[in-house]
Structure formats: C-alpha cells, structure tokens
Enzyme design. Sequence first.
Site, short mmCIF file in Angstrom:
data_model
loop_
_atom_site.label_atom_id
_atom_site.label_comp_id
_atom_site.label_asym_id
_atom_site.label_seq_id
_atom_site.Cartn_x
_atom_site.Cartn_y
_atom_site.Cartn_z
N GLU A 1 -10.64 6.67 -1.08
CA GLU A 1 -10.73 5.65 -0.04
C GLU A 1 -12.11 5.00 -0.01
O GLU A 1 -12.23 3.80 0.22
CB GLU A 1 -10.38 6.24 1.33
CG GLU A 1 -8.95 6.76 1.42
CD GLU A 1 -7.89 5.75 1.00
OE1 GLU A 1 -8.10 4.53 1.16
OE2 GLU A 1 -6.83 6.18 0.51
N HIS B 1 -6.15 -1.22 -7.35
CA HIS B 1 -6.22 -0.06 -8.26
C HIS B 1 -6.28 -0.55 -9.71
O HIS B 1 -5.35 -0.35 -10.47
CB HIS B 1 -5.01 0.86 -8.06
CG HIS B 1 -5.03 1.56 -6.74
ND1 HIS B 1 -4.08 1.31 -5.78
CD2 HIS B 1 -5.86 2.48 -6.24
CE1 HIS B 1 -4.34 2.07 -4.73
NE2 HIS B 1 -5.41 2.79 -4.97
#
Length: 82
Positions: free
Chosen positions: A57, A66
């Site tokens: 996080e 991502h």
Amino acid sequence: EMDPIDDRVMLKTQHGGGKCLLGYNTNRGLRIDVKLRTEDLRGFRPYEELIGTLIHELSHNWVGEHDVLFWTNYGQMRVEYL
C-alpha cells in the site's frame, strides 16, 4: 484497522472474483487501511503478511497502477525493510 465489512463491500465493488482484500490506499497515502484480523476474526494475520500488505500500500503512494515501476518499487522496499 480495516473494518471486515469494508472488505466485503470492496470485494463487491472493485475486485470481485473472491479475491481477499488485505489493504487499500486512499488518495496516495492520505489513509491506508490494513486488514489485521483473520477471516474468522478470532486472531491476527501473521506479521510478515501485514508488513507485506503495508509495503504494498505504501508503494501506491508513488505509483498507482500495478505496473513494472510499481513492482520494482515494492520489491526494493521489501528488500530494505525485510
């Protein structure tokens, strides 16, 4: 700590597919929630899993998606911390 109900709501609205959500980052680190407890709410997740989720996080503070840059940053942070 991430509320277990939040996990169920996030599963329905974002992730789907039965994937267990262990944390999320709001507004690039303004708020980071981590799911501390096990699914049955009787205990806590292993330390390594919590740290891995927190590092994941925190990596979103710099890179939202991502992609390769995200995973490179995440890997470097894991090496430095663990």
